[in-house]
Design a protein around this motif. Structure first.
Motif, PDB file in Angstrom:
ATOM      1  N   GLU A 122       0.045  -5.439  15.114  1.00 34.83           N
ATOM      2  CA  GLU A 122      -1.039  -6.279  15.611  1.00 34.83           C
ATOM      3  C   GLU A 122      -0.571  -7.265  16.666  1.00 34.83           C
ATOM      4  O   GLU A 122      -1.310  -7.607  17.576  1.00 34.83           O
TER       5      GLU A 122
ATOM      6  N   GLN B 223       1.876  -6.488  10.755  1.00 32.20           N
ATOM      7  CA  GLN B 223       1.879  -7.694  11.583  1.00 32.20           C
ATOM      8  C   GLN B 223       2.525  -7.432  12.945  1.00 32.20           C
ATOM      9  O   GLN B 223       2.040  -7.920  13.971  1.00 32.20           O
ATOM     10  N   ARG B 224       3.614  -6.647  12.968  1.00 26.44           N
ATOM     11  CA  ARG B 224       4.262  -6.318  14.234  1.00 26.44           C
ATOM     12  C   ARG B 224       3.344  -5.493  15.122  1.00 26.44           C
ATOM     13  O   ARG B 224       3.253  -5.737  16.330  1.00 26.44           O
TER      14      ARG B 224
ATOM     15  N   GLU C 147       5.174  -5.478   0.844  1.00 26.84           N
ATOM     16  CA  GLU C 147       5.582  -6.559   1.750  1.00 26.84           C
ATOM     17  C   GLU C 147       6.185  -5.996   3.034  1.00 26.84           C
ATOM     18  O   GLU C 147       5.901  -6.487   4.135  1.00 26.84           O
ATOM     19  N   ASN C 148       7.006  -4.952   2.919  1.00 29.65           N
ATOM     20  CA  ASN C 148       7.580  -4.324   4.107  1.00 29.65           C
ATOM     21  C   ASN C 148       6.499  -3.702   4.974  1.00 29.65           C
ATOM     22  O   ASN C 148       6.549  -3.783   6.207  1.00 29.65           O
TER      23      ASN C 148
ATOM     24  N   TRP D 210       3.399  -4.713   5.108  1.00 26.37           N
ATOM     25  CA  TRP D 210       2.647  -5.820   5.704  1.00 26.37           C
ATOM     26  C   TRP D 210       3.358  -6.344   6.961  1.00 26.37           C
ATOM     27  O   TRP D 210       2.715  -6.657   7.956  1.00 26.37           O
ATOM     28  N   GLN D 211       4.665  -6.429   6.916  1.00 25.52           N
ATOM     29  CA  GLN D 211       5.420  -6.867   8.087  1.00 25.52           C
ATOM     30  C   GLN D 211       5.251  -5.882   9.241  1.00 25.52           C
ATOM     31  O   GLN D 211       5.126  -6.284  10.403  1.00 25.52           O
ATOM     32  N   LYS D 212       5.215  -4.596   8.925  1.00 25.81           N
ATOM     33  CA  LYS D 212       5.007  -3.578   9.950  1.00 25.81           C
ATOM     34  C   LYS D 212       3.614  -3.720  10.568  1.00 25.81           C
ATOM     35  O   LYS D 212       3.447  -3.610  11.781  1.00 25.81           O
TER      36      LYS D 212
ATOM     37  N   ARG E 295      -3.210  -0.532   6.602  1.00 23.93           N
ATOM     38  CA  ARG E 295      -3.850  -1.495   5.700  1.00 23.93           C
ATOM     39  C   ARG E 295      -4.362  -0.809   4.439  1.00 23.93           C
ATOM     40  O   ARG E 295      -4.301  -1.370   3.346  1.00 23.93           O
TER      41      ARG E 295
ATOM     42  N   TYR F 203      -1.402  -0.278   2.346  1.00 22.24           N
ATOM     43  CA  TYR F 203      -1.004  -1.579   1.810  1.00 22.24           C
ATOM     44  C   TYR F 203      -1.865  -1.940   0.597  1.00 22.24           C
ATOM     45  O   TYR F 203      -1.348  -2.343  -0.450  1.00 22.24           O
TER      46      TYR F 203
ATOM     47  N   ASP G 193       7.691  -2.828  -1.375  1.00 22.99           N
ATOM     48  CA  ASP G 193       7.206  -1.834  -0.416  1.00 22.99           C
ATOM     49  C   ASP G 193       5.967  -2.348   0.319  1.00 22.99           C
ATOM     50  O   ASP G 193       5.832  -2.170   1.534  1.00 22.99           O
TER      51      ASP G 193
ATOM     52  N   SER H 212      -3.143   0.435  12.588  1.00 20.22           N
ATOM     53  CA  SER H 212      -3.029  -0.620  11.582  1.00 20.22           C
ATOM     54  C   SER H 212      -4.084  -0.458  10.489  1.00 20.22           C
ATOM     55  O   SER H 212      -3.874  -0.880   9.357  1.00 20.22           O
TER      56      SER H 212
END
Length: 58
Positions: free
Chosen positions: A54, A51-52, A44-45, A47-49, A14, A17, A42, A10
């Motif tokens: 983590e 979050q998953r 935002e996608n 960031w979702q990855k 980051r 990101y 891109d 992650s």
């Protein structure tokens, strides 16, 4: 035992990101709204990855 040698995936995501958000900011300042929106999507996608990943760690 040697989990401190493993890199955190992650952390790398980051950095990507943050780079995408910076590119989006520069695109917006130049007036490239379409480029800004694509880079923001891109980011935002990504960031979702993050979050998953983590959520799986916990």
């Amino acid at each position: 035992m040697f989990s401190f040698f493993k890199s955190d995936p992650s952390k790398k995501l980051r950095k990507q990101y943050d780079a995408l958000l910076e590119q989006a900011m520069h695109a917006q300042r130049k007036g490239d709204i379409r480029g800004y929106s694509m880079l923001t999507l891109d980011a935002e996608n990504l960031w979702q990855k993050i979050q998953r990943l983590e959520a799986e760690k916990k």
